[in-house]
Motif scaffolding. Structure first.
Motif, PDB file in Angstrom:
ATOM      1  N   GLU A  89       0.855  -1.195   0.000  1.00 51.76           N
ATOM      2  CA  GLU A  89       0.000   0.000   0.000  1.00 51.76           C
ATOM      3  C   GLU A  89       0.887   1.240   0.000  1.00 51.76           C
ATOM      4  O   GLU A  89       1.717   1.433   0.892  1.00 51.76           O
ATOM      5  N   LYS A 145       0.960   5.253   0.151  1.00 54.84           N
ATOM      6  CA  LYS A 145       0.159   6.418   0.557  1.00 54.84           C
ATOM      7  C   LYS A 145       0.539   7.596  -0.331  1.00 54.84           C
ATOM      8  O   LYS A 145       1.353   8.444   0.030  1.00 54.84           O
ATOM      9  N   ARG A 146      -0.051   7.638  -1.477  1.00 53.77           N
ATOM     10  CA  ARG A 146       0.300   8.643  -2.489  1.00 53.77           C
ATOM     11  C   ARG A 146      -0.023  10.064  -2.033  1.00 53.77           C
ATOM     12  O   ARG A 146       0.725  11.002  -2.321  1.00 53.77           O
ATOM     13  N   SER A 147      -1.121  10.207  -1.310  1.00 54.68           N
ATOM     14  CA  SER A 147      -1.491  11.558  -0.865  1.00 54.68           C
ATOM     15  C   SER A 147      -0.444  12.145   0.081  1.00 54.68           C
ATOM     16  O   SER A 147      -0.112  13.336  -0.001  1.00 54.68           O
ATOM     17  N   GLN A 148       0.105  11.344   0.924  1.00 50.81           N
ATOM     18  CA  GLN A 148       1.127  11.839   1.853  1.00 50.81           C
ATOM     19  C   GLN A 148       2.440  12.142   1.136  1.00 50.81           C
ATOM     20  O   GLN A 148       3.166  13.070   1.512  1.00 50.81           O
ATOM     21  N   THR A 206      -0.384   1.607  -5.258  1.00 50.20           N
ATOM     22  CA  THR A 206      -0.779   0.462  -4.441  1.00 50.20           C
ATOM     23  C   THR A 206      -0.989  -0.745  -5.352  1.00 50.20           C
ATOM     24  O   THR A 206      -1.633  -0.647  -6.404  1.00 50.20           O
ATOM     25  N   GLU A 257       6.426   5.835   3.323  1.00 44.98           N
ATOM     26  CA  GLU A 257       4.986   5.923   3.081  1.00 44.98           C
ATOM     27  C   GLU A 257       4.420   4.663   2.402  1.00 44.98           C
ATOM     28  O   GLU A 257       3.362   4.714   1.787  1.00 44.98           O
ATOM     29  N   SER A 258       5.126   3.559   2.510  1.00 42.43           N
ATOM     30  CA  SER A 258       4.651   2.299   1.932  1.00 42.43           C
ATOM     31  C   SER A 258       4.511   1.260   3.032  1.00 42.43           C
ATOM     32  O   SER A 258       5.347   1.177   3.934  1.00 42.43           O
TER      33      SER A 258
END
Length: 291
Positions: A35, A37-40, A66, A204-205
């Motif tokens: 997963e 977290k592209r937004s972060q 993701t 962030e993954s």
């Protein structure tokens, strides 16, 4: 009910379950779930200057999305990268194939590092061992049928050995798969793998094992139980046959019992009279009227 029938039934059921689980795990694409977290990551890039390269990579590199990964495909359950050609899998998920370079006609692997080639060979070997495990189970299927039909301890023992061999081969395939995973995380084998990721992407993954991976290990454990039950079944069948052979064949021998013979008395001879001498037969020289 004899123990051979019970153990054979349990062994057969567990063998079928293990084969089904292994087939599902082998053909599905949910071994590892990543997963992102592209937004972060976007928030991080917007708050700091000079992150154009990061933003460009987010929109062009598939490993910024993701995804789930199996033995043959990498699938994107959410957003999919626009620069990567994907297709719909049987479960309606956009996927791309994992390249094993078989056959490598154009010698595309000539520039691979030693670690990258080791990872590639382990990945190929894992697939080959899984296929060999299925072939061993197929052979065990026929020896199991012959053992149940003929009540043959030898055939059932052969089935147990084959199931144990299939279990060990599948476990070896999983060991190679974990070797591939180790090289992807700890060695330099390509920019799409963890060791060469951007630090922000690493933070962030979230990487975790998925249900296909769990099914595969469950199948291996069930296969081992099935092999153990087949061994017990062979012992039970051998014991049952030994008992049948040791039974005396009394049911095939006619019983000999003393028989009471009905003797004839002469006419008028009082039944209550107990005269000495042999009993009277018709025409006997001992009869009272035979002169």
């Amino acid at each position: 009910m004899p123990c051979s029938a019970v153990t054979l039934s349990l062994a057969t059921i567990t063998a079928i379950i293990s084969t089904a689980l292994l087939a599902i795990a082998f053909s599905t694409d949910n071994w590892v779930y990543t997963e992102v977290k592209r937004s972060q990551i976007k928030d991080y890039a917007s708050k700091r200057g000079g992150q154009e390269a990061l933003l460009e990579a987010m929109n062009t590199k598939y490993f910024y999305y993701t995804r789930t990964k199996g033995l043959f495909r990498t699938c994107f359950p959410k957003e999919r990268p626009p620069t990567v050609e994907t297709y719909l899998s049987p479960v309606e998920t956009h996927c791309m194939n994992i390249e094993y370079y078989l056959p490598d006609v154009d010698n595309l692997t000539r520039d691979f590092s030693e670690d990258a080639m080791t990872r590639l060979h382990m990945g190929r070997s894992a697939i080959a061992l899984f296929i060999l495990s299925f072939l061993t189970i197929f052979i065990a299927f026929w020896t199991g049928i012959a053992g149940c039909w003929k009540r043959s301890p030898g055939n059932i023992t052969a089935t147990a050995i084959l199931m144990l061999l299939a279990c060990l081969i599948a476990a070896g395939a999983m060991g190679l798969w974990h070797g591939v995973e180790y090289y992807e995380k700890e060695r330099v084998v390509g920019e799409e793998f963890y060791q060469q990721w951007n630090n922000v992407l690493k933070e962030e993954s979230l990487i975790q094992y998925d249900w296909s991976y769990i099914l595969c290990w469950t199948s291996i454990a069930t296969m081992f139980v099935s092999s153990f039950l087949f061994f017990i079944s062979a012992c039970c069948v051998s014991s049952d046959l030994r008992k049948e052979n040791d039974l005396p064949g009394m049911q095939y021998i006619m019983g000999m019992y003393p028989q009471k013979q009905q003797y004839a008395y002469p006419p008028g001879y009082p039944p209550a009279a107990y005269a000495p001498g042999p009993p009277y037969y018709h025409g006997s020289q001992y009869g009272p009227y035979n002169y």
